[in-house]
Design a protein around this motif. Sequence first.
Motif, short mmCIF file in Angstrom:
data_model
loop_
_atom_site.label_atom_id
_atom_site.label_comp_id
_atom_site.label_asym_id
_atom_site.label_seq_id
_atom_site.Cartn_x
_atom_site.Cartn_y
_atom_site.Cartn_z
N UNK A 1 -49.60 45.03 -70.76
CA UNK A 1 -48.26 44.63 -71.20
C UNK A 1 -48.31 43.42 -72.13
N UNK A 2 -49.34 42.57 -71.96
CA UNK A 2 -49.45 41.36 -72.77
C UNK A 2 -49.69 41.68 -74.24
N UNK A 3 -50.11 42.90 -74.55
CA UNK A 3 -50.29 43.29 -75.95
C UNK A 3 -48.95 43.51 -76.64
N UNK A 4 -47.88 43.70 -75.85
CA UNK A 4 -46.57 44.04 -76.42
C UNK A 4 -45.84 42.79 -76.90
N UNK A 5 -44.78 43.03 -77.74
CA UNK A 5 -43.93 41.93 -78.19
C UNK A 5 -42.92 41.59 -77.11
N UNK A 6 -42.62 42.65 -76.30
CA UNK A 6 -41.50 42.48 -75.39
C UNK A 6 -41.79 43.36 -74.17
N UNK A 7 -41.41 42.87 -73.01
CA UNK A 7 -41.58 43.67 -71.80
C UNK A 7 -40.22 43.86 -71.16
N UNK A 8 -39.87 45.12 -70.80
CA UNK A 8 -38.64 45.32 -70.03
C UNK A 8 -39.05 45.75 -68.63
#
Lengths: 836, 252
Positions: free
Chosen positions: B206-213
């Motif tokens: 998830x840390x690779x993403x810009x945003x986590x929902x």
Amino acid sequence: MIRLALRTLRRRKGSFVATFVAMTFGAVIVMACGGLMETGIRSDVPPHRLAGAPLVVAGDQSHELPRQNPDDPEEDVESSTLVERVRLDAGLVSTLADVPGVESAVPDVAVPVLLAGAGPVEAHGWASAALRPYATTAGAAPGRGEVVLSDGHRVGDRVEVVVAGRALTFTVSGLVDSPEPLLFLADTDLERISAHPGKVDAIGLRTEPGADLGQVRHEVGEALRGTGAVVLTGDDRGLAEFAGAARASEDLIVLAGVFGGMAISIALFVVATTLGLSIQQRQRELALLRAIGTTPRQLRRMVLGEALVTSLFATTLGSFLGVPFGQWLFDRLAGRGVVPEAMVFSSGWIPMVVAVGSALLITLVAGLVAGHRAARSRPTEALADAALQRRWLSPVRLILAVLCFGGGIALFIVTIAVMTGPIAASTAGPSVLLWAVGLALVGPGVTRVLLAVFRGPVRLVAGVPGYLAALNTRTRTVRMAAVVVPVMLATGTATANIYLQTTMVAVANEAFAESLRADLVLTSSTGGLDPDLVDEVRRVPGVAAASEFAGSTVFVGAPYDDSQTEDGWPVQGISAEGAALTSAVRLSEGSLEDLRGDTVVLPVEQAATLGRGVGDGITMRMGDGAEVDVRIVGLYPAREGFETLLMPAGLVAEHTTLGLPTQILVRAEPGLSPAVLAEELGGLAPGVAVADREAVTAGYAEQQEIGAWINYLMAGMFVAYTAISVVNSLVMATAARRREFGLHRLSGATRAQVMGMMTVEALLTVAIGIVLGTLVTAATLLPFTLVTDGSVLPSGPVWIYLAVAGSATVLALGATLVTTWLALRPRPAEATVAPA
Amino acid sequence: MNAVVRVVDLRRTYGGRDTGVTALDGVTTAFARASFTAVMGPSGSGKSTFLHCAAGLDRPTSGTVLLEDQDLAELSETELTRLRRDRIGFVFQAFNLLPALTVQDNVTLPLRLAGRRPKPALVRQVLEQVGLAERRRNLPAELSGGQQQRVAIARALVTRPAVLFADEPTGALDTRTAAEVLGLLRASVDGAGQTVVMVTHDPVAAAYADRVVFLADGRLVGELLDPTAEVVAERMTHLGAWADRVPTGARR
């Protein structure tokens, strides 16, 4: 898309081979049946003795059945084939000789005789030797009291020739070269021994050199107008030579039609099952394709296209194999005397087109169904673990199942309510299919119910493997049903067809034994008996009564007979003297003593249908097509399904091919041993055999077995076909569970435990299949046995049922365990990661 | 916001009215163009169902999914399939590839399904992008798990989709190969402006993403911008505990 499908084929060799084999087999059977049908339709019987006559004139063996209302042009005309040879007037020979283009017209008459030391042969007039032509290789043409032979005698030998139980002595005047034994007499001698003086069997025409055959044929046809004779050319000429060929080819057409139809429906079923299974196997792959953008239409086309391409190859192979297989079947039929050996098996492009066409059609239907199922696969299944099918019943299935059961019940009721005797068997074929397909459609539900019944005991008996199997079958019921269905179909069709036959044979044997009251039966090795012999027999001390016997098939010409089929009525010719003691028939009205001249005794029911009673007259069409006005002299209550007309033996015999009675039924004086009397009667005439009751009933039973044999053969063929489908489904279903087996092993199950689990599952599957198959058989046979002999159980040995059930079990266990064993070979960890 | 995918009040229930299970219970969110979003949540939170509905693989019981302003509910099954083929890319956790087809054939499959002839240059470029140009004639079975996932990403990218959905793409991979696959996804966002939505339960992924929902019990329960693995893990721990406290039947 098809390219894609074909590329993925190499990963699915198993299911591909299964589908391929099923399709090939279907095409082979359909094509073989098509070949038999074409053979029947063509009825190519190349002439042997008449080969030298380009045109052969013979009586027309087909005739039209009377119509209910002759003035109604709408009413269908049914035609039928006469069983006895339709003979021609000898006067026709000179008429034909005068036709322009005809060089000579030569009559041919065959008289069955017994050549001492050589067995039964046909005697012909020397004039007809010109029709092949035969030339003497030694000696000269026969004069009065002389004979020309085809084998091992020398000119000048004296030979004994038995004609209708009378021995005559002839001198050999010459020899001819012929592959089959032949005997030529002087034409005047032949006329003397013929049972039909003034009549000829056929007339061979030799045309003038350079004459146009078509033109001559036309002229001959003109000359024959109104005589009821027909001109035959080419390979049809043999029909005039081999009596009964026309009837046999008709039987062949019916046989091929019935079995071809059955083959198509079973092939449809087998192909649809295998295709369906292969779709189930590919569920994940299809779901992935759906997820990445394959439209349902594309999937349908892919499945269908793949099936059609497979079918194309399978059918091509099948149509090559179909010809030899058809030939093999035909040879078996010919070997058993069902069709004349002289008939030529021909399987041309029509059966091939039919086989290829029906195979493609079958594939199209099966492929559409399978494609429909494939297109329904949901893309999200690609993500889920091995999807378990949970659909029990779709509305379409339910509707079809209700229709099938409805049809089955309707046939059940119709059979019980309307049918009588052996015809009741005619509903059995469609009935088997309706019940089987109906059960197949609701297979999952029925399987679940039966599983619930079996599960408890299995758990109790089978330990851990039983426990696992019970769990498996609970969650995999739908897939299990796919394997249960072929087992049901195989056991159902096998037992139903075989017991149908055994029951029919048993009923017929019983009826025959009942009808036979004679202690001894005299028969002749030439087929016919001298009409004077019966009087000699009666004079033998110890003979209480003796009656001649001749059998044939007749039709009622007038009044219109509503109950008459194209098969006509069997007729028994008996003598009025002695009939009372030798016939089992008990008249309810009239007297057998009056059965003389042109008279008939009818079953009560038939007389009622005709609206005639004792003393009334009706018109009969005899076995050879001759019309005879007869008077009804008696009525009797006939056993249902075995309605037979009685007529004087002389009248019946006169209109048969043979022209003579075939048996003499003898009743011994009370207290006299038939064996003693038999010895005495045996010496009465040469070539006459005497048999007692047991020998005669055994002989009849043997004849019945020949007829039944075809049905056994065909039933066996279909069982083998469905067996393929059983093995297919089991192998495919088992191989698809490799991962599961691996998981079992990883969770601590030993190989033996997995094998044990699969054994229990296979046994459960077979047990349910057999229960359902038995249900199908019961639903099919019950109305039949109730109608024919009033019993609930079919007649026939129990071992057949046990053998069928046993083979199904062995087959299913073998297929499952071998596949399981193969699937268990890799290490469990490998099996779980390998793509399922 | 320039949203490629917009979901409004998404609901999805399975089964009948009484025994039914609510997997999604009114989710509203949007995914911006050229963004990388991770959808997280404990097991049974409805994150897979959410992805399936948003990607048109499954139809929601109620609510709207808009892909580039196209309402997916208005489309027939076939139209939806075409839309998936042309505008949406997929990467699943496993079983992504047809085992009988080579790498190259697997990658070009969506184009062929659409009846288009794949341009060799494009295919080469996509394969190079995932670093498998040399393996293009191999069968999937001859590749490692990480390589197989990269082929799946290449296949998903070959149609230049509006959005790429990935369902636990690293779930079956070890840490190192997972990093390769995630790096690849990140690069497609940064380099080509690809929109990526990824379901995962792994804070590192998830840390690779810009945003986590964050989803729990079928509801959107939080959002995190510019996540780090530690913060995400921390939130997940709370979420898990929170989910355990709520006694509902909202489990898939």
